[in-house]
Design an enzyme around this catalytic site. Structure first.
Site, mmCIF file in Angstrom:
data_model
loop_
_atom_site.group_PDB
_atom_site.id
_atom_site.type_symbol
_atom_site.label_atom_id
_atom_site.label_comp_id
_atom_site.label_asym_id
_atom_site.label_seq_id
_atom_site.Cartn_x
_atom_site.Cartn_y
_atom_site.Cartn_z
ATOM 1 N N HIS A 159 36.501 24.770 20.615
ATOM 2 C CA HIS A 159 36.292 25.007 19.255
ATOM 3 C C HIS A 159 34.752 25.045 19.107
ATOM 4 O O HIS A 159 34.225 25.968 18.546
ATOM 5 C CB HIS A 159 37.172 23.988 18.390
ATOM 6 N N GLU A 160 34.059 23.834 19.435
ATOM 7 C CA GLU A 160 32.579 24.029 19.417
ATOM 8 C C GLU A 160 32.050 24.873 20.155
ATOM 9 O O GLU A 160 30.776 25.193 19.862
ATOM 10 C CB GLU A 160 32.200 22.509 19.731
ATOM 11 N N HIS A 195 31.743 28.034 18.283
ATOM 12 C CA HIS A 195 30.763 27.832 17.229
ATOM 13 C C HIS A 195 29.568 28.070 17.712
ATOM 14 O O HIS A 195 28.447 28.987 17.539
ATOM 15 C CB HIS A 195 30.586 26.401 16.594
ATOM 16 N N ASP A 201 35.642 24.453 8.167
ATOM 17 C CA ASP A 201 34.994 25.472 8.466
ATOM 18 C C ASP A 201 35.603 26.754 7.548
ATOM 19 O O ASP A 201 34.671 27.319 6.846
ATOM 20 C CB ASP A 201 35.303 26.132 10.009
#
Length: 323
Positions: free
Chosen positions: A89-90, A93, A165
């Site tokens: 997930h990170e 980003h 988000d």
């Protein structure tokens, strides 16, 4: 202005020579004078806890994060599956943020929980800007959706981790259409409403446009979100290697910084990045040991000087002789 304030509050603190106040000033956009004083105090406490004689850039970076998002929650027990999901997930980003032109610089990526977040990607502007352009808003929405896209591609499932988000991305898209006149179809018209009407038990906003216009607004918001989502998917699909490298490094080290992100984006392998990080850790540890030795030597010199002065005073008083 922030740089000068930082230097004032750093006067009575043992700051390491590697600390770049101009860079800290860039990272602290929006911080007040009190916030800047607070982060340097926090950095000094962190340095003391780690038995360091000087405040390093790592201490200051951690202090900035603590002021912004709260302390790290390293004691929280996290399953390997959750760590893997957070890492992808990170990384989503971070990779999207690095590729897009108008996103702020990615300073840190971590899978350590902080505040309410399971992990975080920290981007800070390198200059203060009063206005947000259309392209910057679109790129920011795309970066926000990068985490969800990464989950979809690599985990083959989606989680609740992207809820914040999605909420932020939707709010920005709605404001672009209804308040900032950034919809080509609807034009430069403000559709926002501040009129509140009491309906039985609570207040509700009273809209000043037709149901047809409301449907068009929803359609424009949907178009922005879907376009950004598709762009994020295109970027991540084209950066599979970098994604897997970043995830491997995050699972090993939990937190990476600007330099490591740069190496990953240049095509370095996970082994090369980890080797770079380990060398940096060894270099930092050696520097800390040298500083400790120098501080110990300085303390010993001061104690010796006090003993000599005491002895001279005793000799002058006739208590002891030269021998």
């Amino acid at each position: 202005g922030r740089e000068m304030i930082l230097k004032i509050h750093a006067r009575n603190k043992p700051i390491d020579s590697s600390v770049d106040f101009k860079n800290i000033a860039r990272l602290t956009s929006g911080f007040s004078g009190a916030d800047l004083e607070n982060l340097l105090n926090e950095a000094a406490i962190l340095a003391a806890r780690n038995n360091r004689k000087r405040v390093t850039m790592t201490d200051i970076t951690e202090s900035i994060n603590k002021v912004l998002m709260g302390p790290q929650k390293k004691s929280r027990i996290i399953t390997e599956n959750d760590k893997r999901i957070t890492a992808y997930h990170e990384s989503g980003h971070a990779i999207v943020g690095k590729v897009l032109t108008h996103c702020d610089v990615v300073q840190e990526v971590s899978i350590i929980p902080r505040g309410m977040a399971a992990g975080y990607t920290l981007s800070r502007p390198d200059k203060d800007e009063e206005h947000m352009s259309y392209n910057k808003l679109i790129d920011n929405i795309t970066m926000m959706l990068g985490g969800r896209v990464a989950e979809e591609i690599f985990i083959k499932d989606v989680s609740t981790g992207a809820s914040n988000d999605i909420e932020r991305a939707t709010k920005i898209a709605r404001k672009m259409v209804t308040e900032w006149g950034m919809s080509a179809k609807l034009g430069a018209i403000n559709f926002g409403s501040s009129n509140e009407v009491f309906l039985g038990r609570d207040y509700q906003n009273q809209v000043t446009y037709s149901e047809k216009t409301a449907a068009e607004i929803d359609s424009e918001i949907d178009k922005i979100i879907k376009s950004c989502y598709a762009n994020a998917k295109k970027i991540i699909t084209s950066r599979i290697k970098e994604m897997n490298t970043m995830v491997s490094v995050l699972l090993e080290k939990e937190t990476i910084y600007f330099n490591e992100v740069e190496l990953i984006m240049k095509g370095k392998t996970a082994k090369q990045v980890l080797s770079f990080m380990e060398k940096e850790e060894i270099r930092n540890k050696a520097k800390i040991e040298i500083e400790r030795a120098e501080a110990e030597l300085e303390r010993a010199k001061k104690e010796q000087a006090i003993r000599i002065k005491t002895a001279e005073a005793l000799k002058n008083g006739g208590v002891i002789n030269n021998e």
